[in-house]
Design an enzyme around this catalytic site. Sequence first.
Site, PDB file in Angstrom:
ATOM      1  N   ASP A  32       1.273  60.279  83.743  1.00  0.00           N
ATOM      2  CA  ASP A  32       0.444  60.867  82.671  1.00  0.00           C
ATOM      3  C   ASP A  32      -0.293  59.812  81.796  1.00  0.00           C
ATOM      4  OD1 ASP A  32      -0.918  62.306  80.779  1.00  0.00           O
ATOM      5  OD2 ASP A  32       1.116  63.350  80.281  1.00  0.00           O
ATOM      6  N   MET A  63       1.637  69.403  71.546  1.00  0.00           N
ATOM      7  CA  MET A  63       2.078  68.443  70.251  1.00  0.00           C
ATOM      8  C   MET A  63       2.139  68.928  68.891  1.00  0.00           C
ATOM      9  SD  MET A  63      -0.738  65.369  71.369  1.00  0.00           S
ATOM     10  CE  MET A  63      -1.152  64.951  73.091  1.00  0.00           C
ATOM     11  N   GLY A 113      -4.234  57.403  81.246  1.00  0.00           N
ATOM     12  CA  GLY A 113      -5.186  56.484  81.605  1.00  0.00           C
ATOM     13  C   GLY A 113      -5.263  56.515  83.208  1.00  0.00           C
ATOM     14  N   MET A 167       5.060  58.522  81.357  1.00  0.00           N
ATOM     15  CA  MET A 167       3.810  58.190  80.577  1.00  0.00           C
ATOM     16  C   MET A 167       3.427  56.848  80.696  1.00  0.00           C
ATOM     17  SD  MET A 167       3.603  61.062  79.086  1.00  0.00           S
ATOM     18  CE  MET A 167       2.036  60.498  78.147  1.00  0.00           C
ATOM     19  N   GLY A 189       0.378  61.282  72.572  1.00  0.00           N
ATOM     20  CA  GLY A 189      -0.313  61.755  71.403  1.00  0.00           C
ATOM     21  C   GLY A 189      -1.675  61.900  71.551  1.00  0.00           C
ATOM     22  N   ASP A 218      -0.585  70.050  77.317  1.00  0.00           N
ATOM     23  CA  ASP A 218       0.046  69.107  76.409  1.00  0.00           C
ATOM     24  C   ASP A 218       0.297  69.874  75.165  1.00  0.00           C
ATOM     25  OD1 ASP A 218       0.097  66.607  77.864  1.00  0.00           O
ATOM     26  OD2 ASP A 218      -2.068  66.500  77.991  1.00  0.00           O
ATOM     27  N   HIS A 243      -2.053  70.882  83.504  1.00  0.00           N
ATOM     28  CA  HIS A 243      -1.306  70.079  82.596  1.00  0.00           C
ATOM     29  C   HIS A 243      -1.631  70.541  81.206  1.00  0.00           C
ATOM     30  CE1 HIS A 243       1.415  66.775  81.564  1.00  0.00           C
ATOM     31  NE2 HIS A 243       0.630  66.575  80.729  1.00  0.00           N
ATOM     32  N   HIS A 303       3.913  70.154  79.157  1.00  0.00           N
ATOM     33  CA  HIS A 303       4.454  68.967  78.541  1.00  0.00           C
ATOM     34  C   HIS A 303       4.725  68.796  77.121  1.00  0.00           C
ATOM     35  CE1 HIS A 303       3.388  64.394  77.722  1.00  0.00           C
ATOM     36  NE2 HIS A 303       4.678  64.431  77.519  1.00  0.00           N
ATOM     37  N   SER A 340      -5.522  67.307  82.782  1.00  0.00           N
ATOM     38  CA  SER A 340      -4.861  67.682  81.278  1.00  0.00           C
ATOM     39  C   SER A 340      -5.953  68.349  80.369  1.00  0.00           C
ATOM     40  CB  SER A 340      -4.415  66.429  80.538  1.00  0.00           C
ATOM     41  OG  SER A 340      -4.361  66.754  79.319  1.00  0.00           O
ATOM     42  N   MET A 385       5.649  67.786  73.691  1.00  0.00           N
ATOM     43  CA  MET A 385       5.609  66.680  72.668  1.00  0.00           C
ATOM     44  C   MET A 385       6.125  67.134  71.348  1.00  0.00           C
ATOM     45  SD  MET A 385       2.599  64.464  74.328  1.00  0.00           S
ATOM     46  CE  MET A 385       1.922  65.838  75.237  1.00  0.00           C
TER      47      MET A 385
HETATM   48  C1  DX5 Z   1      -1.017  62.422  76.173  1.00  0.00           C
HETATM   49  C2  DX5 Z   1      -0.860  63.434  76.905  1.00  0.00           C
HETATM   50  C3  DX5 Z   1      -1.946  63.364  78.336  1.00  0.00           C
HETATM   51  C4  DX5 Z   1      -3.481  63.214  77.889  1.00  0.00           C
HETATM   52  C5  DX5 Z   1      -3.708  62.243  78.893  1.00  0.00           C
HETATM   53  O1  DX5 Z   1      -0.140  62.301  75.119  1.00  0.00           O
HETATM   54  O2  DX5 Z   1       0.342  63.554  77.539  1.00  0.00           O
HETATM   55  O3  DX5 Z   1      -1.594  64.562  79.070  1.00  0.00           O
HETATM   56  O4  DX5 Z   1      -4.036  64.308  78.033  1.00  0.00           O
HETATM   57  O5  DX5 Z   1      -5.165  61.911  78.851  1.00  0.00           O
HETATM   58  P1  DX5 Z   1      -5.764  60.810  79.717  1.00  0.00           P
HETATM   59  O6  DX5 Z   1      -5.794  61.338  81.114  1.00  0.00           O
HETATM   60  O7  DX5 Z   1      -7.249  60.795  78.955  1.00  0.00           O
HETATM   61  O8  DX5 Z   1      -5.276  59.424  79.301  1.00  0.00           O
HETATM   62 ZN    ZN Z   2       0.786  65.048  79.086  1.00  0.00          ZN
END
Ligand code: DX5
Ligand code: ZN
Length: 229
Positions: free
Chosen positions: A178, A39, A180, A140, A145, A37, A35, A69, A10, A71
């Site tokens: 996605d 937002m 952690g 998720m 976020g 993201d 990936h 992705h 990501s 959001m």
């Molecule tokens: C969170 C994102 C993830 C995020 C994951 O809303 O969708 O893609 O970057 O980050 P890590 O891998 O650090 O949890």
């Molecule tokens: Zn993501």
Amino acid sequence: MARNFRIAPSILSANFAKLGDEVDNVLRAGADIVHFDVMDNHYVPNLTIGPLVCEALKKHGVTAPIDVHLMVKPVDRIIPDFAKAGATYITFHPEASEHVDRTIALIRECGCKPGLVFNPATPLDVLDYTLDKLNMVLLMSVNPGFGGQKFIPYVLDKARKVRQMIDDRGLNVSLEIDGGVGPANILEVAKAGVDTFVAGSAVFGAAKDSDPNRYDTVIGALRAELAKA
Ligand code: DX5
Ligand code: ZN
């Protein structure tokens, strides 16, 4: 297990001031997918990047699939822009669309591969009527976020459920997770049926110097764990 595992760093945790180089370096280290993201400070409490940045990565020469992705809410207005910008997958949260079936169809009509994203506490019932129209289900394992959050373990049970649905119906749908994910838990996640692994902070936080090979170790560690599955 004979799954084709894919690693999707990501770029949320990349150095945005050097984004093209960062993406080149993770792909050179063996990542499969980018990936991306998106937002909007409305559906989620953070603001990131849009179609112009996706287009810039394509112009920079990125040929790996770009996994957008979303959001954002509403969803539909921005989909054609991401398609033109070179997105491969476009995934969205069902809560963010008034008409989920229509949004899936729109992504397909634009020439991209649609996917649905489920927040940790969001039930999977939408899949009863949509799974065969999707290329991807994204679970998720943190609340969306922010990068760098802790993996929520009950999502493993959801992953097993979705894997069962996909296999029961004989579909070729990717199951992505996605949030952690890192070398310490990727094997457990793979064993729950996931085939595509987003990792943000685990990859881009792996080293902070200017060595272009600094991602080799962490991508190698993720692959080594997956090899045990
Ligand atoms: C969170 C994102 C993830 C995020 C994951 O809303 O969708 O893609 O970057 O980050 P890590 O891998 O650090 O949890
Ligand atoms: Zn993501």
